[in-house]
Scaffold this motif. Structure first.
Motif, PDB file in Angstrom:
ATOM      1  N   HIS A   1      32.302  29.231  93.448  1.00  0.00           N
ATOM      2  CA  HIS A   1      31.821  29.955  94.768  1.00  0.00           C
ATOM      3  C   HIS A   1      30.718  29.932  94.486  1.00  0.00           C
ATOM      4  O   HIS A   1      29.908  29.518  93.587  1.00  0.00           O
ATOM      5  CB  HIS A   1      32.683  31.292  93.995  1.00  0.00           C
ATOM      6  N   THR A   2      29.835  29.657  95.665  1.00  0.00           N
ATOM      7  CA  THR A   2      28.904  29.648  95.458  1.00  0.00           C
ATOM      8  C   THR A   2      27.886  31.107  96.416  1.00  0.00           C
ATOM      9  O   THR A   2      28.665  32.462  97.249  1.00  0.00           O
ATOM     10  CB  THR A   2      27.867  28.779  96.678  1.00  0.00           C
ATOM     11  N   GLY A   3      27.200  31.772  96.147  1.00  0.00           N
ATOM     12  CA  GLY A   3      26.153  32.905  96.480  1.00  0.00           C
ATOM     13  C   GLY A   3      25.300  32.971  96.779  1.00  0.00           C
ATOM     14  O   GLY A   3      23.937  31.629  95.862  1.00  0.00           O
ATOM     15  N   ILE A   4      23.904  33.662  97.426  1.00  0.00           N
ATOM     16  CA  ILE A   4      22.286  32.663  97.703  1.00  0.00           C
ATOM     17  C   ILE A   4      22.289  34.355  97.448  1.00  0.00           C
ATOM     18  O   ILE A   4      22.498  36.400  97.352  1.00  0.00           O
ATOM     19  CB  ILE A   4      22.221  33.099  99.490  1.00  0.00           C
ATOM     20  N   VAL A   5      21.154  35.058  96.881  1.00  0.00           N
ATOM     21  CA  VAL A   5      20.115  35.809  96.131  1.00  0.00           C
ATOM     22  C   VAL A   5      18.690  35.683  96.793  1.00  0.00           C
ATOM     23  O   VAL A   5      18.220  34.640  96.836  1.00  0.00           O
ATOM     24  CB  VAL A   5      20.078  35.406  94.497  1.00  0.00           C
ATOM     25  N   VAL A   6      18.795  36.600  97.261  1.00  0.00           N
ATOM     26  CA  VAL A   6      17.620  37.358  97.834  1.00  0.00           C
ATOM     27  C   VAL A   6      16.344  37.942  97.945  1.00  0.00           C
ATOM     28  O   VAL A   6      17.485  39.232  97.284  1.00  0.00           O
ATOM     29  CB  VAL A   6      17.420  37.334  99.499  1.00  0.00           C
ATOM     30  N   PRO A   7      15.042  38.598  97.940  1.00  0.00           N
ATOM     31  CA  PRO A   7      14.739  39.588  97.879  1.00  0.00           C
ATOM     32  C   PRO A   7      14.964  40.779  98.591  1.00  0.00           C
ATOM     33  O   PRO A   7      15.643  40.526  99.602  1.00  0.00           O
ATOM     34  CB  PRO A   7      13.635  39.323  98.285  1.00  0.00           C
ATOM     35  N   SER A   8      15.569  42.345  97.791  1.00  0.00           N
ATOM     36  CA  SER A   8      16.274  43.532  98.864  1.00  0.00           C
ATOM     37  C   SER A   8      15.093  43.453  99.562  1.00  0.00           C
ATOM     38  O   SER A   8      15.363  44.356 100.058  1.00  0.00           O
ATOM     39  CB  SER A   8      16.304  44.283  97.510  1.00  0.00           C
ATOM     40  N   ASP A   9      14.335  43.751  99.065  1.00  0.00           N
ATOM     41  CA  ASP A   9      12.748  44.174 100.282  1.00  0.00           C
ATOM     42  C   ASP A   9      13.602  44.160 101.527  1.00  0.00           C
ATOM     43  O   ASP A   9      13.216  44.477 102.774  1.00  0.00           O
ATOM     44  CB  ASP A   9      11.746  44.021 100.021  1.00  0.00           C
ATOM     45  N   VAL A  10      13.608  42.680 101.193  1.00  0.00           N
ATOM     46  CA  VAL A  10      14.298  41.896 102.748  1.00  0.00           C
ATOM     47  C   VAL A  10      15.467  42.397 103.309  1.00  0.00           C
ATOM     48  O   VAL A  10      15.520  42.313 104.274  1.00  0.00           O
ATOM     49  CB  VAL A  10      13.266  40.663 103.353  1.00  0.00           C
ATOM     50  N   ALA A  11      16.266  42.040 102.422  1.00  0.00           N
ATOM     51  CA  ALA A  11      17.666  42.308 102.899  1.00  0.00           C
ATOM     52  C   ALA A  11      17.591  44.033 103.329  1.00  0.00           C
ATOM     53  O   ALA A  11      17.902  43.749 104.304  1.00  0.00           O
ATOM     54  CB  ALA A  11      18.648  41.757 100.978  1.00  0.00           C
ATOM     55  N   THR A  12      17.454  44.705 102.709  1.00  0.00           N
ATOM     56  CA  THR A  12      17.385  45.978 102.577  1.00  0.00           C
ATOM     57  C   THR A  12      17.241  46.694 104.588  1.00  0.00           C
ATOM     58  O   THR A  12      17.316  47.467 105.097  1.00  0.00           O
ATOM     59  CB  THR A  12      17.385  47.035 102.261  1.00  0.00           C
ATOM     60  N   THR A  13      15.642  45.686 105.459  1.00  0.00           N
ATOM     61  CA  THR A  13      15.381  45.701 106.390  1.00  0.00           C
ATOM     62  C   THR A  13      16.344  45.809 107.329  1.00  0.00           C
ATOM     63  O   THR A  13      16.736  46.361 108.092  1.00  0.00           O
ATOM     64  CB  THR A  13      13.707  44.669 105.941  1.00  0.00           C
ATOM     65  N   TYR A  14      17.206  44.356 106.907  1.00  0.00           N
ATOM     66  CA  TYR A  14      18.347  44.009 107.869  1.00  0.00           C
ATOM     67  C   TYR A  14      19.700  45.162 107.440  1.00  0.00           C
ATOM     68  O   TYR A  14      20.738  45.014 108.301  1.00  0.00           O
ATOM     69  CB  TYR A  14      18.604  42.931 107.806  1.00  0.00           C
ATOM     70  N   LEU A  15      19.592  45.725 106.129  1.00  0.00           N
ATOM     71  CA  LEU A  15      20.680  45.986 105.542  1.00  0.00           C
ATOM     72  C   LEU A  15      20.683  47.199 104.999  1.00  0.00           C
ATOM     73  O   LEU A  15      21.125  47.199 103.898  1.00  0.00           O
ATOM     74  CB  LEU A  15      21.793  44.992 104.750  1.00  0.00           C
ATOM     75  N   PRO A  16      19.947  48.666 105.783  1.00  0.00           N
ATOM     76  CA  PRO A  16      19.392  49.575 105.016  1.00  0.00           C
ATOM     77  C   PRO A  16      20.268  50.488 104.017  1.00  0.00           C
ATOM     78  O   PRO A  16      20.144  50.691 102.870  1.00  0.00           O
ATOM     79  CB  PRO A  16      19.207  50.625 105.813  1.00  0.00           C
TER      80      PRO A  16
END
Length: 233
Positions: free
Chosen positions: A49-64
């Protein structure tokens, strides 16, 4: 007779494949501007299985909703997969066959990553990429479209597999030709990464990401990393 059986199976496979609901891609693929790569993302292989790790400040902008759930961690890992197989405490042959050969419901798996991904996942393969803010935004729009919403809120299910993690109801059906790794490849494709969105296996995704990283994977744990990612935060 054998020829007709093979033809029938091929037709059935095509019908099932085209009926398999996937997270919609953008009509126009994002193309990044040269020299604008300033944000670091990580692609992680946990074996199959693969996943993507992204900065949370950006992620929570789209997924508060995720900020309420996970707080102010530096990174979040996103993965998509078969609901029954992904969440099962015990993996059976029946679950594996059902996930492989019949379209099934999907879930998103979100994990709080408190440090750089290669340190947090020391036993997993990790490749880092630098992308622009615009590329990361394009990818996060795809990730956000992967979540089912109830009255504009995410739909959590059970606790996740490791660390501080959570499963959520997801858009799309899991199938032989629409796997967790296809989802990862499509997300990277949405960010303008040179990768096919149709890759099925973790190894194929990681090879393509390593090629796209243009050698940065080889210096991820070396003294040269600081120079390679000097502009990448």
């Amino acid at each position: 007779m054998g020829k007709w059986i093979v033809s029938g199976l091929s037709i059935c496979s095509l019908v099932l494949l085209t009926a398999c609901s996937t997270v919609p891609r953008s009509q126009d693929r994002f193309v990044d501007e040269p020299g604008q790569a300033t944000r670091r993302i990580h692609v992680v292989s946990h074996g199959w299985h693969t996943g993507i790790v992204v900065p949370s400040d950006v992620a929570t902008t789209y997924l508060p909703d995720l900020e309420k759930r996970f707080g102010s961690v530096p990174f979040l890992e996103f993965g998509w997969g078969d609901k029954g197989f992904y969440q099962a405490e015990t993996i059976s042959a029946g679950l594996a066959l059902q996930a492989m050969f019949w379209p099934t419901d999907a879930v998103m798996h979100v994990v709080a990553v408190p440090e750089r991904a290669d340190r947090y996942f020391p036993h997993s393969e990790v490749v880092s990429l630098c992308v622009s803010d615009a590329a990361l935004a394009s990818m996060m729009q795809f990730v956000a479209r992967s979540f089912v919403r109830n009255a504009d809120n995410l739909a959590p299910s059970q606790n996740g597999l490791y660390g501080d993690s959570q499963f959520y109801a997801a858009v799309g059906d899991y199938f032989m030709f629409n796997t967790c790794n296809t989802w990862t490849a499509t997300g990277l494709y949405e960010a303008g990464v040179e990768i096919s969105p149709h890759l099925l296996t973790a190894s194929a995704v990681m090879r393509a990401v390593a090629d796209a990283a243009e050698g940065t994977a080889e210096v991820e744990d070396s003294a040269g990393q600081a120079a390679v990612f000097a502009a990448c935060r």
